[in-house]
Every structure is written in structure tokens, then in C-alpha cells.
Design an enzyme around this catalytic site. Structure first.
Site, PDB file in Angstrom:
ATOM      1  N   ARG A  46       1.183  -1.103  -0.242  1.00  0.00           N
ATOM      2  CA  ARG A  46      -0.125   0.138   0.169  1.00  0.00           C
ATOM      3  C   ARG A  46       0.563   1.165   0.349  1.00  0.00           C
ATOM      4  NH1 ARG A  46      -4.684   0.197   4.337  1.00  0.00           N
ATOM      5  NH2 ARG A  46      -5.773   1.340   2.437  1.00  0.00           N
TER       6      ARG A  46
ATOM      7  N   GLN B 236     -15.356   1.843   7.655  1.00  0.00           N
ATOM      8  CA  GLN B 236     -14.326   0.950   8.522  1.00  0.00           C
ATOM      9  C   GLN B 236     -15.042   1.837   9.834  1.00  0.00           C
ATOM     10  OE1 GLN B 236     -13.105   2.229   5.367  1.00  0.00           O
ATOM     11  NE2 GLN B 236     -11.022   1.738   5.481  1.00  0.00           N
TER      12      GLN B 236
ATOM     13  N   ASP C 108      -2.395   9.460   7.372  1.00  0.00           N
ATOM     14  CA  ASP C 108      -1.742   8.645   7.026  1.00  0.00           C
ATOM     15  C   ASP C 108      -0.285   8.680   6.562  1.00  0.00           C
ATOM     16  OD1 ASP C 108      -4.757   7.243   6.069  1.00  0.00           O
ATOM     17  OD2 ASP C 108      -3.346   5.966   6.614  1.00  0.00           O
TER      18      ASP C 108
ATOM     19  N   LYS D  84      -8.355   8.759   4.761  1.00  0.00           N
ATOM     20  CA  LYS D  84      -9.282   8.085   4.333  1.00  0.00           C
ATOM     21  C   LYS D  84     -10.498   9.305   3.256  1.00  0.00           C
ATOM     22  CE  LYS D  84      -9.990   4.743   4.039  1.00  0.00           C
ATOM     23  NZ  LYS D  84      -8.956   3.590   3.031  1.00  0.00           N
TER      24      LYS D  84
HETATM   25  O1  MRU Z   1      -7.786   2.134   4.434  1.00  0.00           O
HETATM   26  P1  MRU Z   1      -7.887   2.548   6.201  1.00  0.00           P
HETATM   27  O2  MRU Z   1      -8.325   1.708   6.368  1.00  0.00           O
HETATM   28  O3  MRU Z   1      -5.877   1.773   6.563  1.00  0.00           O
HETATM   29  O4  MRU Z   1      -7.313   3.601   6.056  1.00  0.00           O
HETATM   30  C1  MRU Z   1      -7.485   4.475   7.711  1.00  0.00           C
HETATM   31  C2  MRU Z   1      -7.617   5.998   7.956  1.00  0.00           C
HETATM   32  O5  MRU Z   1      -7.626   6.361   6.819  1.00  0.00           O
HETATM   33  C3  MRU Z   1      -7.214   5.934   9.580  1.00  0.00           C
HETATM   34  O6  MRU Z   1      -7.484   7.428   9.326  1.00  0.00           O
HETATM   35  C4  MRU Z   1      -5.430   6.174   9.615  1.00  0.00           C
HETATM   36  O7  MRU Z   1      -4.940   5.618   8.783  1.00  0.00           O
HETATM   37  C5  MRU Z   1      -5.042   6.760  11.001  1.00  0.00           C
HETATM   38  S1  MRU Z   1      -5.344   4.985  12.248  1.00  0.00           S
HETATM   39  C6  MRU Z   1      -4.860   5.925  13.370  1.00  0.00           C
END
Ligand code: MRU
Length: 349
Positions: free
Chosen positions: A92, A199, A240, A251
Site C-alpha cells: 500500500r 471502517q 496516513d 481516508k
Molecule cells: O484504508 P485504511 O482503513 O487503512 O485507512 C485508515 C485511515 O484513513 C485512518 O484514518 C488512518 O490510517 C489513521 S489510523 C490511526
């Protein structure tokens, strides 16, 4: 709230045990994995997800893989270790914690130049454990700083999942709510469902409910209405990758929440550990955004496809929130305010 060890080593340390987040909230299924392809798939399919959790997972994954590498010479071990790290790093692209943790693990090998691989293994295990323990401390500190902004009865809107299972403990964006509940405060939350992978519905509402926080689930397109009604005092989201100028990838849909928050005069905070800040990335334009498969929009979660099979889909997993929309970035070291070029730089001095 009962702690879930969602990323851990098995008894002899040869495999990783993970809580499969794709099965939540209906089933708490644990998987035992050790092959490089299984570890890659776990990240790619979001069995483990959330930037800090991916970093923690990557640390232990490299320890597990290291035990299976050619141990005959330091050079062959180092070469294969690097190949496995590069392979996992390709799973990723957006969350910087993945490459950050892999670099830390590679740093251990590089620092032990010439030593027998068998002697390096315990150091790799210790480094993975350190990444986990540091995250526990960082999340607790972030939660304290975030809670400091809230008063009894406040309601926080959040997007996606930045809770304990996305990190180590407490989480980032919802850490203040969980900590507040532990201390007997009555805080409330709106959890955006978070299309397309849900999520918010599957994970955030589940975690907040378990923690005893008064949480209300909404579809993403309802955020404007609850804000307009005056029901939201703060928006807290995770991250992220935070660029050096404060632009923040999180996200998909996060930037829309920030724009709404600005319109309604609601403070919008990004919460994340310093391991998610990428000072080598000047602005949000330099952040690579992961594109995912169309079936996540058209078919997943439905009994039958909900769009014509031939229709094109655009499915970016993340978007970038412009720093001008962010009231503050809360790290374990405190709250950074604009201008972010300066306040973020100070964190690393
Ligand atoms: O695709 P994901 O579910 O891994 O995306 C996660 C997010 O966008 C979270 O907000 C981010 O990783 C922060 S987790 C503390």
C-alpha cells in the site's frame, strides 16, 4: 475497555497472529500468518489497517520473515532482508508508517554489519517490540492532548477508523473519547460510515460502543446536516501521511468533512503520531494516493451488484486535506498550529 492484542507474535515467535479486521464487527477471527505473500495480502486486503497498525505489523512481519532467510552469511541475509522489505513496502503506498517501520527494521540489520544473522534476530524482535511500545505511549499522549480540548457533553464527528485496532491502544482520533469515557466523562460521537469500505460503521462505531461512548452512526452524506443542526463541537480525524506543510492524507472523504467544518465554523483537528509525519514530503501534491478496485464500490457488501458491470469507477482510498482547513495537528508532543512548516519542523529538532 478490554484490550485486544490485534497484532502479536505466536508463542515461539515464528508467526504473526492478527485480528482479521475485514470480519468485524460480526466475527473476531484471528489468523496465523508467516509467508511473505500472506503478510503482503493482509495489508493489501485491509486485514490489518490504519497507518500506525500497518507500521507495527510491518516490524513484526520482518522479524518473522528474517527467521526464514538464508542465514549462511551476513551479506546474503542483508540482501534477502532488503528484498522482503521492498516487497512488503509495495503493498500500500499512502500510509508512511509502513516505509518508516521497514526502514527502522533495515536500520537494525545495517548497524550490525558483519555479524552472524542468528545474533541479529533478537535485535530485530526487540526493534519490532519497541515500535509497538512507542506507539502505545504516543497514542496515550495524543489522547490526553485531544481530551484537553473537550468538555463534558461535547460531541466529536470522526471519519474512518483511527481507534485502538488502527494503532496499538486507544487510537488517535477517537483516543480522547475512549480516554474520556474511562475517566467518567460523557462525550458523544458521530461516526461517518466511510464508504466504500465502511471502517466507520464496522470498526469505529464498534470500538466506541465497546468503550461506552455515546456513538451515533451516520452515512457520509449526513455530516453536513448534523453540523448545521449544531450537534458537533469538534471534528477529529486520523492521518496516513502528513506533509511538511501540514497537508494531510487520510481516508477518502476526510477533505469533504474539513470543508464542511470550515463552513459551519467547527474546529477540525488531525490526530496522529510523529511517525505519520513525512518531512521529506513537501506538500500534499507529493503524496501518492492509493487507487483500489471498482468491485469495492459496485459489489462488496451487496447481495448482487449495485451498478452495471461495465460502468467505470474511480476508487481512491485517500484524499488530501489542505492545511488551511486544519485547526491543529495533535501529536504525542502536543498541538501544532499554523504555520505548519515551522511547527512541524520543531517536532523533529
Ligand atoms: O484504508 P485504511 O482503513 O487503512 O485507512 C485508515 C485511515 O484513513 C485512518 O484514518 C488512518 O490510517 C489513521 S489510523 C490511526
Amino acid at each position: 475497555m478490554e484490550t485486544i492484542d490485534h497484532v502479536r507474535l505466536n508463542e515461539d515467535g515464528s508467526k504473526l497472529i492478527i485480528l482479521d479486521q475485514t470480519q468485524l464487527p460480526n466475527r473476531m477471527e484471528y489468523l496465523e500468518i508467516s509467508e511473505a505473500e500472506e503478510l503482503y495480502e493482509a495489508i493489501q486486503k485491509l486485514r490489518v489497517r490504519g497507518a500506525p497498525c500497518i507500521g507495527i505489523f510491518a516490524g513484526f512481519a520482518m522479524y518473522v520473515l528474517a527467521q526464514r532467510l538464508d542465514q549462511s552469511t551476513y551479506e546474503s541475509f542483508k540482501k534477502e532482508f532488503h528484498e522482503k522489505a521492498a516487497y512488503l513496502n509495495a503493498s500500500r503506498p499512502t500510509a508512511v508508517n509502513l516505509s518508516w517501520a521497514l526502514r527502522r527494521m533495515e536500520g537494525v540489520v545495517t548497524a550490525q554489519a558483519g555479524r552472524a544473522p542468528a545474533e541479529i534476530l533478537p535485535l530485530l524482535r526487540a526493534e519490532a517490540q519497541a515500535i509497538l511500545e512507542e506507539d502505545i505511549a504516543m497514542c496515550k499522549a495524543i489522547s490526553e492532548h485531544g481530551l484537553g480540548l473537550l468538555k463534558e457533553g461535547d460531541c466529536v464527528l470522526t471519519h474512518c477508523n483511527a481507534g485502538p485496532i488502527a494503532t496499538s491502544r486507544y487510537g488517535t482520533a477517537i483516543g480522547p473519547l475512549i480516554l474520556g469515557a474511562e475517566r467518567g466523562m460523557h462525550l458523544k460521537a458521530f461516526s461517518d460510515e466511510t464508504r466504500p469500505l465502511l471502517q466507520g460503521a464496522r470498526l469505529t462505531s464498534w470500538e466506541l460502543d465497546r468503550a461506552g461512548v455515546d456513538v451515533t452512526l451516520i452515512c457520509d452524506n449526513m455530516a453536513s446536516m448534523v453540523m448545521k443542526n449544531g450537534w458537533v463541537q469538534f471534528c477529529f480525524v486520523g492521518c496516513d501521511r502528513v506533509a511538511a506543510n501540514g497537508d494531510t492524507a487520510n481516508k477518502i472523504g476526510t477533505s469533504g468533512v474539513a470543508i464542511l467544518a470550515k463552513h459551519y465554523g467547527i474546529p477540525f483537528y488531525v490526530l496522529g503520531p510523529t511517525s505519520t509525519i513525512d518531512m521529506s514530503c513537501p506538500t500534499g501534491d507529493d503524496i501518492k494516493i492509493e487507487l483500489r478496485q471498482p468491485d469495492e464500490i459496485k459489489e462488496m457488501w451487496y447481495r448482487e451488484p449495485m451498478a452495471p458491470g461495465t460502468v467505470k469507477c474511480f476508487n481512491p482510498a485517500f484524499d488530501v486535506t489542505d492545511h488551511s482547513l486544519i485547526s491543529g495537528i495533535i501529536t504525542e508532543k502536543g498541538i501544532c498550529r499554523a504555520p505548519y512548516e515551522q511547527s512541524l519542523k520543531k517536532l523533529f529538532e
